[in-house]
Design a protein around this motif. Structure first.
Motif, mmCIF file in Angstrom:
data_model
loop_
_atom_site.group_PDB
_atom_site.id
_atom_site.type_symbol
_atom_site.label_atom_id
_atom_site.label_comp_id
_atom_site.label_asym_id
_atom_site.label_seq_id
_atom_site.Cartn_x
_atom_site.Cartn_y
_atom_site.Cartn_z
ATOM 1 N N VAL A 26 0.827 -1.200 0.000
ATOM 2 C CA VAL A 26 0.000 0.000 0.000
ATOM 3 C C VAL A 26 0.865 1.256 0.000
ATOM 4 O O VAL A 26 0.579 2.221 -0.710
ATOM 5 C CB VAL A 26 -0.954 -0.016 1.215
ATOM 6 N N TRP A 27 1.908 1.266 0.775
ATOM 7 C CA TRP A 27 2.787 2.439 0.828
ATOM 8 C C TRP A 27 3.584 2.607 -0.458
ATOM 9 O O TRP A 27 4.109 3.694 -0.735
ATOM 10 C CB TRP A 27 3.734 2.349 2.013
ATOM 11 N N GLY A 28 3.687 1.569 -1.265
ATOM 12 C CA GLY A 28 4.377 1.657 -2.543
ATOM 13 C C GLY A 28 3.661 2.535 -3.545
ATOM 14 O O GLY A 28 4.263 2.998 -4.517
ATOM 15 N N VAL A 29 2.379 2.776 -3.332
ATOM 16 C CA VAL A 29 1.621 3.658 -4.224
ATOM 17 C C VAL A 29 2.189 5.070 -4.169
ATOM 18 O O VAL A 29 2.302 5.746 -5.200
ATOM 19 C CB VAL A 29 0.123 3.643 -3.837
ATOM 20 N N PHE A 30 2.598 5.515 -2.988
ATOM 21 C CA PHE A 30 3.199 6.840 -2.860
ATOM 22 C C PHE A 30 4.520 6.907 -3.623
ATOM 23 O O PHE A 30 4.805 7.889 -4.300
ATOM 24 C CB PHE A 30 3.434 7.182 -1.391
ATOM 25 N N TYR A 31 5.323 5.852 -3.513
ATOM 26 C CA TYR A 31 6.605 5.807 -4.221
ATOM 27 C C TYR A 31 6.389 5.823 -5.735
ATOM 28 O O TYR A 31 7.056 6.546 -6.461
ATOM 29 C CB TYR A 31 7.388 4.565 -3.803
ATOM 30 N N LYS A 32 5.441 5.022 -6.204
ATOM 31 C CA LYS A 32 5.187 4.945 -7.643
ATOM 32 C C LYS A 32 4.639 6.254 -8.186
ATOM 33 O O LYS A 32 4.988 6.669 -9.298
ATOM 34 C CB LYS A 32 4.241 3.793 -7.940
ATOM 35 N N ALA A 33 3.795 6.925 -7.427
ATOM 36 C CA ALA A 33 3.287 8.232 -7.848
ATOM 37 C C ALA A 33 4.409 9.261 -7.889
ATOM 38 O O ALA A 33 4.437 10.122 -8.777
ATOM 39 C CB ALA A 33 2.176 8.684 -6.916
ATOM 40 N N ALA A 34 5.339 9.181 -6.953
ATOM 41 C CA ALA A 34 6.481 10.104 -6.951
ATOM 42 C C ALA A 34 7.377 9.870 -8.154
ATOM 43 O O ALA A 34 7.878 10.822 -8.760
ATOM 44 C CB ALA A 34 7.275 9.960 -5.658
ATOM 45 N N VAL A 35 7.563 8.615 -8.529
ATOM 46 C CA VAL A 35 8.382 8.304 -9.702
ATOM 47 C C VAL A 35 7.700 8.816 -10.964
ATOM 48 O O VAL A 35 8.345 9.394 -11.844
ATOM 49 C CB VAL A 35 8.643 6.782 -9.785
ATOM 50 N N ILE A 36 6.395 8.633 -11.066
ATOM 51 C CA ILE A 36 5.656 9.153 -12.224
ATOM 52 C C ILE A 36 5.775 10.671 -12.284
ATOM 53 O O ILE A 36 5.997 11.252 -13.350
ATOM 54 C CB ILE A 36 4.182 8.716 -12.160
ATOM 55 N N GLY A 37 5.636 11.325 -11.150
ATOM 56 C CA GLY A 37 5.717 12.783 -11.113
ATOM 57 C C GLY A 37 7.079 13.335 -11.478
ATOM 58 O O GLY A 37 7.183 14.393 -12.100
ATOM 59 N N THR A 38 8.146 12.632 -11.117
ATOM 60 C CA THR A 38 9.481 13.144 -11.425
ATOM 61 C C THR A 38 9.909 12.781 -12.847
ATOM 62 O O THR A 38 10.577 13.571 -13.504
ATOM 63 C CB THR A 38 10.519 12.613 -10.431
ATOM 64 N N ARG A 39 9.536 11.625 -13.334
ATOM 65 C CA ARG A 39 9.937 11.237 -14.691
ATOM 66 C C ARG A 39 9.108 11.913 -15.770
ATOM 67 O O ARG A 39 9.623 12.206 -16.841
ATOM 68 C CB ARG A 39 9.844 9.714 -14.858
ATOM 69 N N LEU A 40 7.844 12.131 -15.512
ATOM 70 C CA LEU A 40 6.958 12.750 -16.495
ATOM 71 C C LEU A 40 6.558 14.161 -16.063
ATOM 72 O O LEU A 40 5.406 14.558 -16.209
ATOM 73 C CB LEU A 40 5.706 11.892 -16.683
ATOM 74 N N HIS A 41 7.519 14.914 -15.530
ATOM 75 C CA HIS A 41 7.183 16.215 -14.961
ATOM 76 C C HIS A 41 6.610 17.179 -15.990
ATOM 77 O O HIS A 41 5.733 17.967 -15.664
ATOM 78 C CB HIS A 41 8.393 16.821 -14.247
ATOM 79 N N ALA A 42 7.052 17.135 -17.226
ATOM 80 C CA ALA A 42 6.518 18.036 -18.240
ATOM 81 C C ALA A 42 5.070 17.677 -18.575
ATOM 82 O O ALA A 42 4.209 18.561 -18.662
ATOM 83 C CB ALA A 42 7.381 17.987 -19.497
#
Length: 74
Positions: free
Chosen positions: A41-57
């Motif tokens: 469940v806590w991995g959802v926060f990590y995965k959302a952070a990775v999406i936000g940093t890699r696809l920031h544009a």
């Protein structure tokens, strides 16, 4: 006011969640506390952070489009 039960409410919630988690990744204390788990469940926060940093544009453009939609169209 948007609610979570409509499609645009879900999109707003998702964009805000991704942006917030990407911000948490930049703060060292929050990164170790909230983004240390990569599974479960806590991995959802990590995965959302990775999406936000890699696809920031793309996330930034989506936030601008959604803001325009919520303010002027809806």
């Amino acid at each position: 006011m948007t609610n979570v039960y409509s499609l645009d409410g879900i999109l707003v919630f998702g964009l805000l969640f991704v942006c917030t988690c990407a911000y948490f990744k930049k703060v060292p204390r929050l990164k170790t506390w909230l983004l240390s788990e990569k599974k479960g469940v806590w991995g959802v926060f990590y995965k959302a952070a990775v999406i936000g940093t890699r696809l920031h544009a793309a996330v930034a453009i989506a936030c601008i489009v959604m803001a325009f939609y919520v303010l002027f169209v809806k």
